[in-house]
Design a protein around this motif. Structure first.
Motif, PDB file in Angstrom:
ATOM      1  N   PHE A  77      21.069  45.907  84.787  1.00 54.50           N
ATOM      2  CA  PHE A  77      21.421  45.938  86.200  1.00 54.50           C
ATOM      3  C   PHE A  77      21.526  44.530  86.778  1.00 54.50           C
ATOM      4  O   PHE A  77      20.715  43.659  86.464  1.00 54.50           O
ATOM      5  CB  PHE A  77      20.383  46.740  86.990  1.00 54.50           C
ATOM      6  CG  PHE A  77      20.725  46.854  88.439  1.00 54.50           C
ATOM      7  CD1 PHE A  77      21.718  47.728  88.847  1.00 54.50           C
ATOM      8  CD2 PHE A  77      20.096  46.056  89.382  1.00 54.50           C
ATOM      9  CE1 PHE A  77      22.056  47.819  90.182  1.00 54.50           C
ATOM     10  CE2 PHE A  77      20.429  46.146  90.724  1.00 54.50           C
ATOM     11  CZ  PHE A  77      21.417  47.028  91.120  1.00 54.50           C
ATOM     12  N   GLY A  78      22.550  44.322  87.611  1.00 57.68           N
ATOM     13  CA  GLY A  78      22.709  43.031  88.280  1.00 57.68           C
ATOM     14  C   GLY A  78      23.442  42.006  87.438  1.00 57.68           C
ATOM     15  O   GLY A  78      23.545  40.846  87.823  1.00 57.68           O
ATOM     16  N   ILE A  79      23.945  42.447  86.261  1.00 59.01           N
ATOM     17  CA  ILE A  79      24.709  41.556  85.396  1.00 59.01           C
ATOM     18  C   ILE A  79      26.178  41.969  85.466  1.00 59.01           C
ATOM     19  O   ILE A  79      26.503  43.142  85.315  1.00 59.01           O
ATOM     20  CB  ILE A  79      24.212  41.650  83.930  1.00 59.01           C
ATOM     21  CG1 ILE A  79      22.715  41.401  83.824  1.00 59.01           C
ATOM     22  CG2 ILE A  79      25.004  40.699  83.030  1.00 59.01           C
ATOM     23  CD1 ILE A  79      22.260  40.016  84.207  1.00 59.01           C
ATOM     24  N   CYS A  80      27.062  41.008  85.705  1.00 59.32           N
ATOM     25  CA  CYS A  80      28.486  41.301  85.804  1.00 59.32           C
ATOM     26  C   CYS A  80      29.009  41.822  84.466  1.00 59.32           C
ATOM     27  O   CYS A  80      28.740  41.238  83.413  1.00 59.32           O
ATOM     28  CB  CYS A  80      29.232  40.030  86.211  1.00 59.32           C
ATOM     29  SG  CYS A  80      31.015  40.236  86.201  1.00 59.32           S
ATOM     30  N   GLU A  84      29.300  38.538  82.515  1.00 64.44           N
ATOM     31  CA  GLU A  84      27.888  38.600  82.135  1.00 64.44           C
ATOM     32  C   GLU A  84      27.000  37.597  82.866  1.00 64.44           C
ATOM     33  O   GLU A  84      25.891  37.290  82.424  1.00 64.44           O
ATOM     34  CB  GLU A  84      27.734  38.474  80.601  1.00 64.44           C
ATOM     35  CG  GLU A  84      28.388  39.641  79.908  1.00 64.44           C
ATOM     36  CD  GLU A  84      28.235  39.614  78.388  1.00 64.44           C
ATOM     37  OE1 GLU A  84      27.652  38.650  77.871  1.00 64.44           O
ATOM     38  OE2 GLU A  84      28.710  40.550  77.741  1.00 64.44           O
ATOM     39  N   GLU A  85      27.494  37.106  83.998  1.00 68.59           N
ATOM     40  CA  GLU A  85      26.670  36.270  84.870  1.00 68.59           C
ATOM     41  C   GLU A  85      25.920  37.195  85.827  1.00 68.59           C
ATOM     42  O   GLU A  85      26.392  38.295  86.118  1.00 68.59           O
ATOM     43  CB  GLU A  85      27.549  35.322  85.692  1.00 68.59           C
ATOM     44  CG  GLU A  85      28.260  34.254  84.880  1.00 68.59           C
ATOM     45  CD  GLU A  85      27.291  33.217  84.304  1.00 68.59           C
ATOM     46  OE1 GLU A  85      26.306  32.891  84.999  1.00 68.59           O
ATOM     47  OE2 GLU A  85      27.512  32.772  83.167  1.00 68.59           O
ATOM     48  N   ALA A  99      29.436  46.409  89.974  1.00 63.28           N
ATOM     49  CA  ALA A  99      29.454  46.244  88.519  1.00 63.28           C
ATOM     50  C   ALA A  99      29.913  44.836  88.143  1.00 63.28           C
ATOM     51  O   ALA A  99      29.743  44.408  87.008  1.00 63.28           O
ATOM     52  CB  ALA A  99      30.371  47.284  87.887  1.00 63.28           C
ATOM     53  N   TYR A 100      30.525  44.140  89.108  1.00 60.46           N
ATOM     54  CA  TYR A 100      31.084  42.822  88.828  1.00 60.46           C
ATOM     55  C   TYR A 100      30.594  41.835  89.872  1.00 60.46           C
ATOM     56  O   TYR A 100      30.312  42.210  91.006  1.00 60.46           O
ATOM     57  CB  TYR A 100      32.616  42.876  88.889  1.00 60.46           C
ATOM     58  CG  TYR A 100      33.209  43.862  87.929  1.00 60.46           C
ATOM     59  CD1 TYR A 100      33.273  43.580  86.574  1.00 60.46           C
ATOM     60  CD2 TYR A 100      33.693  45.088  88.382  1.00 60.46           C
ATOM     61  CE1 TYR A 100      33.804  44.486  85.680  1.00 60.46           C
ATOM     62  CE2 TYR A 100      34.228  46.008  87.496  1.00 60.46           C
ATOM     63  CZ  TYR A 100      34.278  45.699  86.142  1.00 60.46           C
ATOM     64  OH  TYR A 100      34.795  46.600  85.266  1.00 60.46           O
ATOM     65  N   CYS A 101      30.554  40.576  89.499  1.00 61.07           N
ATOM     66  CA  CYS A 101      30.284  39.541  90.481  1.00 61.07           C
ATOM     67  C   CYS A 101      31.509  39.453  91.411  1.00 61.07           C
ATOM     68  O   CYS A 101      32.570  40.013  91.091  1.00 61.07           O
ATOM     69  CB  CYS A 101      30.007  38.204  89.797  1.00 61.07           C
ATOM     70  SG  CYS A 101      31.448  37.498  88.988  1.00 61.07           S
TER      71      CYS A 101
END
Ligand SMILES: [Zn+2]
Length: 123
Positions: A77-80, A84-85, A99-101
């Motif tokens: 959770f909280g990872i794009c 993956e940032e 789901a994405y930054c």
């Protein structure tokens, strides 16, 4: 991300899930209304169309919320999903199911609007 934060987001997501499920149940009465009056029938048809669009939007939101809850289970959770940032806390506070930054989301939005009729793969 701290466990306390994750618990807080999980609670938010569960509440959102309940809200979506509650409001779609609420709207079922639209489907059984019929009328012999033409104008009313047209009105009902457009209500129905609006309801369909709302339901589509809600089922999409529900998918996103469920996907976010699954990411909590998998410790992702909280990872794009794209780069993956970590997704910023500010963004997650507004959109806990993100789901994405912000950067990748903007790329997706541009892409989605150009091929909106392509089937979407569930995350
Ligand atoms: Zn990203």
């Amino acid at each position: 991300m701290k466990q306390g934060d994750i618990n807080r987001y999980e609670a938010l997501l569960m509440a959102k899930r309940e809200e979506i499920l509650g409001s779609s149940r609420h709207r079922e009465d639209i489907w059984i209304v019929e009328s012999n009056d033409l104008i009313e029938t047209v009105q009902l048809a457009s209500d129905r169309e609006l309801a369909i669009r709302t339901l589509e939007r809600e089922s999409k939101s529900l998918m996103q919320v469920d996907a976010a809850l699954k990411r909590i289970d998998r410790d992702e959770f909280g990872i794009c999903l794209e780069c993956e940032e970590p997704i910023s806390a500010k963004r997650l506070a507004v959109v806990p199911w993100a789901a994405y930054c912000l950067h990748c989301q903007q790329l997706h939005d541009t892409r989605d609007s150009t091929d909106a009729y392509e089937p979407q793969l569930a995350a």
